[in-house]
Design a protein around this motif. Structure first.
Motif, PDB file in Angstrom:
ATOM      1  N   ILE A  69       0.845  -1.194   0.000  1.00 40.81           N
ATOM      2  CA  ILE A  69       0.000   0.000   0.000  1.00 40.81           C
ATOM      3  C   ILE A  69       0.879   1.242   0.000  1.00 40.81           C
ATOM      4  CG2 ILE A  69      -1.887   1.204   1.160  1.00 40.81           C
ATOM      5  CD1 ILE A  69      -2.503  -1.390   2.625  1.00 40.81           C
ATOM      6  N   PRO A  70       0.807   2.079  -1.028  1.00 37.09           N
ATOM      7  CA  PRO A  70       1.656   3.281  -1.052  1.00 37.09           C
ATOM      8  C   PRO A  70       1.294   4.218   0.086  1.00 37.09           C
ATOM      9  CG  PRO A  70      -0.001   3.401  -2.777  1.00 37.09           C
ATOM     10  CD  PRO A  70      -0.099   2.028  -2.193  1.00 37.09           C
ATOM     11  N   ARG A  71       2.307   4.824   0.686  1.00 36.47           N
ATOM     12  CA  ARG A  71       2.041   5.751   1.774  1.00 36.47           C
ATOM     13  C   ARG A  71       1.387   7.025   1.277  1.00 36.47           C
ATOM     14  NH1 ARG A  71       6.655   3.056   3.352  1.00 36.47           N
ATOM     15  NH2 ARG A  71       8.067   4.437   2.207  1.00 36.47           N
ATOM     16  N   SER A  72       1.639   7.380   0.028  1.00 35.04           N
ATOM     17  CA  SER A  72       1.051   8.588  -0.553  1.00 35.04           C
ATOM     18  C   SER A  72       0.293   8.245  -1.834  1.00 35.04           C
ATOM     19  CB  SER A  72       2.140   9.616  -0.876  1.00 35.04           C
ATOM     20  OG  SER A  72       1.622  10.674  -1.666  1.00 35.04           O
ATOM     21  N   PRO A  73      -0.916   8.779  -2.012  1.00 33.81           N
ATOM     22  CA  PRO A  73      -1.623   8.558  -3.276  1.00 33.81           C
ATOM     23  C   PRO A  73      -0.854   9.097  -4.486  1.00 33.81           C
ATOM     24  CG  PRO A  73      -3.123   9.398  -1.598  1.00 33.81           C
ATOM     25  CD  PRO A  73      -1.741   9.524  -1.037  1.00 33.81           C
ATOM     26  N   ALA A  74       0.084  10.008  -4.262  1.00 35.77           N
ATOM     27  CA  ALA A  74       0.880  10.551  -5.366  1.00 35.77           C
ATOM     28  C   ALA A  74       1.757   9.492  -6.007  1.00 35.77           C
ATOM     29  CB  ALA A  74       1.745  11.708  -4.866  1.00 35.77           C
ATOM     30  N   ASP A  75       1.947   8.366  -5.315  1.00 37.61           N
ATOM     31  CA  ASP A  75       2.778   7.293  -5.855  1.00 37.61           C
ATOM     32  C   ASP A  75       1.956   6.178  -6.501  1.00 37.61           C
ATOM     33  OD1 ASP A  75       5.256   8.418  -5.177  1.00 37.61           O
ATOM     34  OD2 ASP A  75       5.095   7.695  -3.121  1.00 37.61           O
ATOM     35  N   ASN A  76       0.690   6.426  -6.746  1.00 42.63           N
ATOM     36  CA  ASN A  76      -0.141   5.417  -7.407  1.00 42.63           C
ATOM     37  C   ASN A  76       0.411   5.040  -8.782  1.00 42.63           C
ATOM     38  OD1 ASN A  76      -1.946   5.206  -5.296  1.00 42.63           O
ATOM     39  ND2 ASN A  76      -3.475   6.551  -6.207  1.00 42.63           N
ATOM     40  N   ASP A  77       1.025   6.011  -9.465  1.00 42.73           N
ATOM     41  CA  ASP A  77       1.567   5.705 -10.794  1.00 42.73           C
ATOM     42  C   ASP A  77       2.705   4.696 -10.712  1.00 42.73           C
ATOM     43  OD1 ASP A  77       3.166   7.628  -9.475  1.00 42.73           O
ATOM     44  OD2 ASP A  77       3.960   8.387 -11.372  1.00 42.73           O
ATOM     45  N   LEU A  78       3.495   4.755  -9.639  1.00 46.45           N
ATOM     46  CA  LEU A  78       4.582   3.791  -9.471  1.00 46.45           C
ATOM     47  C   LEU A  78       4.030   2.397  -9.191  1.00 46.45           C
ATOM     48  CD1 LEU A  78       7.108   5.895  -7.363  1.00 46.45           C
ATOM     49  CD2 LEU A  78       7.026   5.580  -9.840  1.00 46.45           C
ATOM     50  N   MET A  79       2.938   2.331  -8.453  1.00 49.29           N
ATOM     51  CA  MET A  79       2.304   1.036  -8.206  1.00 49.29           C
ATOM     52  C   MET A  79       1.747   0.458  -9.503  1.00 49.29           C
ATOM     53  SD  MET A  79       2.836   0.706  -4.985  1.00 49.29           S
ATOM     54  CE  MET A  79       1.775  -0.635  -4.519  1.00 49.29           C
ATOM     55  N   GLU A  80       1.200   1.318 -10.332  1.00 49.24           N
ATOM     56  CA  GLU A  80       0.683   0.855 -11.619  1.00 49.24           C
ATOM     57  C   GLU A  80       1.826   0.390 -12.520  1.00 49.24           C
ATOM     58  OE1 GLU A  80      -2.689   2.195 -14.864  1.00 49.24           O
ATOM     59  OE2 GLU A  80      -1.605   3.753 -13.790  1.00 49.24           O
TER      60      GLU A  80
ATOM     61  N   THR B 177      -4.629  -6.292  -8.377  1.00 47.33           N
ATOM     62  CA  THR B 177      -4.471  -4.866  -8.102  1.00 47.33           C
ATOM     63  C   THR B 177      -5.853  -4.288  -7.833  1.00 47.33           C
ATOM     64  OG1 THR B 177      -2.505  -4.665  -9.510  1.00 47.33           O
ATOM     65  CG2 THR B 177      -3.731  -2.658  -9.078  1.00 47.33           C
ATOM     66  N   PHE B 178      -5.955  -3.443  -6.815  1.00 43.46           N
ATOM     67  CA  PHE B 178      -7.246  -2.809  -6.554  1.00 43.46           C
ATOM     68  C   PHE B 178      -7.010  -1.446  -5.912  1.00 43.46           C
ATOM     69  CE2 PHE B 178      -6.239  -5.089  -2.684  1.00 43.46           C
ATOM     70  CZ  PHE B 178      -6.683  -4.261  -1.658  1.00 43.46           C
ATOM     71  N   VAL B 179      -8.094  -0.670  -5.788  1.00 40.63           N
ATOM     72  CA  VAL B 179      -8.008   0.657  -5.192  1.00 40.63           C
ATOM     73  C   VAL B 179      -8.615   0.618  -3.790  1.00 40.63           C
ATOM     74  CG1 VAL B 179      -8.926   3.011  -5.276  1.00 40.63           C
ATOM     75  CG2 VAL B 179      -7.971   1.970  -7.328  1.00 40.63           C
ATOM     76  N   HIS B 180      -7.885   1.161  -2.842  1.00 45.00           N
ATOM     77  CA  HIS B 180      -8.401   1.304  -1.481  1.00 45.00           C
ATOM     78  C   HIS B 180      -8.626   2.784  -1.210  1.00 45.00           C
ATOM     79  CE1 HIS B 180      -8.024   1.781   2.960  1.00 45.00           C
ATOM     80  NE2 HIS B 180      -8.818   0.731   2.926  1.00 45.00           N
ATOM     81  N   GLU B 181      -9.793   3.111  -0.661  1.00 41.38           N
ATOM     82  CA  GLU B 181     -10.143   4.497  -0.350  1.00 41.38           C
ATOM     83  C   GLU B 181     -10.210   4.646   1.160  1.00 41.38           C
ATOM     84  OE1 GLU B 181     -14.219   6.659  -0.964  1.00 41.38           O
ATOM     85  OE2 GLU B 181     -13.048   6.883  -2.808  1.00 41.38           O
ATOM     86  N   ASP B 182      -9.490   5.643   1.718  1.00 46.66           N
ATOM     87  CA  ASP B 182      -9.505   5.819   3.160  1.00 46.66           C
ATOM     88  C   ASP B 182     -10.667   6.707   3.579  1.00 46.66           C
ATOM     89  OD1 ASP B 182      -8.737   8.471   2.677  1.00 46.66           O
ATOM     90  OD2 ASP B 182      -6.623   8.103   3.143  1.00 46.66           O
ATOM     91  N   ASP B 183     -10.739   7.023   4.879  1.00 48.48           N
ATOM     92  CA  ASP B 183     -11.886   7.789   5.378  1.00 48.48           C
ATOM     93  C   ASP B 183     -11.873   9.232   4.905  1.00 48.48           C
ATOM     94  OD1 ASP B 183      -9.664   8.424   6.834  1.00 48.48           O
ATOM     95  OD2 ASP B 183     -10.559   8.098   8.797  1.00 48.48           O
ATOM     96  N   GLN B 184     -10.767   9.696   4.336  1.00 44.08           N
ATOM     97  CA  GLN B 184     -10.710  11.030   3.746  1.00 44.08           C
ATOM     98  C   GLN B 184     -10.898  10.979   2.233  1.00 44.08           C
ATOM     99  OE1 GLN B 184      -7.381  13.449   5.163  1.00 44.08           O
ATOM    100  NE2 GLN B 184      -7.157  12.086   6.932  1.00 44.08           N
ATOM    101  N   ARG B 185     -11.304   9.799   1.740  1.00 43.24           N
ATOM    102  CA  ARG B 185     -11.574   9.559   0.328  1.00 43.24           C
ATOM    103  C   ARG B 185     -10.341   9.729  -0.550  1.00 43.24           C
ATOM    104  NH1 ARG B 185     -17.872  11.111  -1.030  1.00 43.24           N
ATOM    105  NH2 ARG B 185     -18.733   9.797   0.633  1.00 43.24           N
ATOM    106  N   ARG B 186      -9.174   9.462   0.032  1.00 39.77           N
ATOM    107  CA  ARG B 186      -7.945   9.425  -0.749  1.00 39.77           C
ATOM    108  C   ARG B 186      -7.777   8.003  -1.270  1.00 39.77           C
ATOM    109  NH1 ARG B 186      -3.978  11.778   3.759  1.00 39.77           N
ATOM    110  NH2 ARG B 186      -5.024  10.023   4.782  1.00 39.77           N
ATOM    111  N   ARG B 187      -7.549   7.876  -2.543  1.00 42.53           N
ATOM    112  CA  ARG B 187      -7.469   6.566  -3.167  1.00 42.53           C
ATOM    113  C   ARG B 187      -6.019   6.146  -3.375  1.00 42.53           C
ATOM    114  NH1 ARG B 187     -12.201   6.496  -7.838  1.00 42.53           N
ATOM    115  NH2 ARG B 187     -13.942   7.025  -6.442  1.00 42.53           N
ATOM    116  N   ARG B 188      -5.749   4.920  -2.976  1.00 44.38           N
ATOM    117  CA  ARG B 188      -4.419   4.346  -3.160  1.00 44.38           C
ATOM    118  C   ARG B 188      -4.528   3.070  -3.972  1.00 44.38           C
ATOM    119  NH1 ARG B 188      -4.253   6.824   1.813  1.00 44.38           N
ATOM    120  NH2 ARG B 188      -2.328   7.956   2.311  1.00 44.38           N
ATOM    121  N   LEU B 189      -3.647   2.940  -4.950  1.00 43.85           N
ATOM    122  CA  LEU B 189      -3.601   1.727  -5.754  1.00 43.85           C
ATOM    123  C   LEU B 189      -2.776   0.682  -5.001  1.00 43.85           C
ATOM    124  CD1 LEU B 189      -4.470   0.595  -8.542  1.00 43.85           C
ATOM    125  CD2 LEU B 189      -2.206   1.205  -9.357  1.00 43.85           C
ATOM    126  N   VAL B 190      -3.369  -0.452  -4.733  1.00 47.83           N
ATOM    127  CA  VAL B 190      -2.758  -1.495  -3.921  1.00 47.83           C
ATOM    128  C   VAL B 190      -2.385  -2.685  -4.804  1.00 47.83           C
ATOM    129  CG1 VAL B 190      -3.105  -3.070  -1.977  1.00 47.83           C
ATOM    130  CG2 VAL B 190      -4.125  -0.776  -1.925  1.00 47.83           C
TER     131      VAL B 190
END
Length: 317
Positions: free
Chosen positions: A110-121, A148-161
């Motif tokens: 799980i990326p610590r920052s949603p900004a790194d979703n592209d690296l997970m992809e 691969t799936f998307v997880h959304e936290d309680d602040q609606r920030r999406r992370r690619l897992v």
């Protein structure tokens, strides 16, 4: 993201939670749930149940007139899942950009920052290509991508897992203390060149051959090259803490090729051997670490043959 969209449109297994439900029924079940336990059972496991429910009601997988309802249901689902102990505990480990959690034989990244979703992809795409285009005999040299799936936290920030096959009983080269002798270094170096040759023949550049990205099993002499988040001919990022391991083309131009991986593998092995590296191997390494990539070897498997000509015959296994 293409990897996520492919997952959200997958057919539900009818044996799984929510498999026989319509969208409206699934939303009603989620909204009514008081805990995530209401949405799963012990046989399927919480992680898989979450992914199945998410695929069924995710806003990106429904028509426009259902999107607002789906968004609310997805937020509730994510909140319920977040309350579970499963991902609230301390991570099993941490990588460059992601925290690592385990679930049986699965490693959940799980990326610590949603900004790194592209690296997970990037990692997911590289592993898919290795499995599709690479020689199947060499698949043990890289982790298997399970999903691969998307997880959304309680602040609606999406992370690619990314969910990967767990590598049990292995440790990274970053854990090695002291200089390696020729016997120990030879089998690691050989297997590293095999892994890179396999990837390059499939058209994949690893881009970050660093100590923490090489896992070994000393007794079985196994090696797995992990963390393919930096793969490709145009790396989107580098590991800043290891900047001195990278060749000039990455540091200055953000380009990479087979010669890049060979350079980094050579720097890695040179540092691991340290003062115990014999003269003939130092000469070999010097020819792999020229500043200009065109002057370095381009074929890892051909380079393996040259390495075998240098090391004692009894170490060539």
């Amino acid at each position: 993201m293409s990897g996520f969209r492919a997952a959200t449109t997958a057919t539900m297994d009818r044996a799984d939670p929510g498999a026989e439900l319509t969208f409206e029924e699934a939303v009603a079940r989620i909204i009514a749930a008081r805990s995530f336990q209401d949405l799963t059972d012990v046989e399927i496991g919480a992680g898989r149940a979450y992914r199945k429910w998410a695929k069924l009601i995710h806003p990106d997988a429904v028509s426009a007139h259902r999107r607002a309802t789906a968004t609310d249901a997805f937020a509730k689902l994510s909140a319920l899942y977040k309350q579970k102990d499963e991902w609230r505990t301390e991570p099993w480990g941490s990588g460059d950009i992601a925290d690592l959690f385990t679930e049986g034989d699965r490693l959940i990244k799980i990326p610590r920052s949603p900004a790194d979703n592209d690296l997970m992809e990037t990692e997911a795409a590289a592993l898919r290509r290795l499995w599709a285009d690479g020689d199947p005999r060499f698949r043990p040299y890289a982790p298997r991508l399970i999903e691969t799936f998307v997880h959304e936290d309680d602040q609606r920030r999406r992370r690619l897992v990314n969910v990967l096959e767990r590598q049990r009983g292995m440790g990274s080269l970053a854990e090695i203390k002291g200089d390696l002798g020729v016997r120990e270094a030879a089998w690691i170096w050989r297997r590293l060149l095999i892994a890179l040759g396999w990837a390059h023949r499939a058209g994949v550049i690893h881009g970050a051959v660093l100590p923490e990205h090489v896992l070994i099993h000393p007794r079985r002499r196994g090696l797995v090259l992990v963390d393919w988040c930096y793969a490709g001919h145009r790396p989107a990022a580098i590991v800043k803490a290891r900047e001195d391991h990278y060749p000039p083309e990455v540091r200055h131009d953000r380009t990479a090729g087979p010669a890049t991986d060979i350079y980094m593998a050579t720097v890695l092995m040179t540092r691991l051997m340290g003062s115990r590296m014999p003269v003939q191997l130092r000469r070999f390494a010097a020819g792999c670490t020229y500043d200009a990539p065109r002057m370095r070897p381009q074929d890892a498997w051909a380079l393996l043959g040259e390495l075998d000509d240098i090391i004692p015959p009894q170490y060539r296994n």
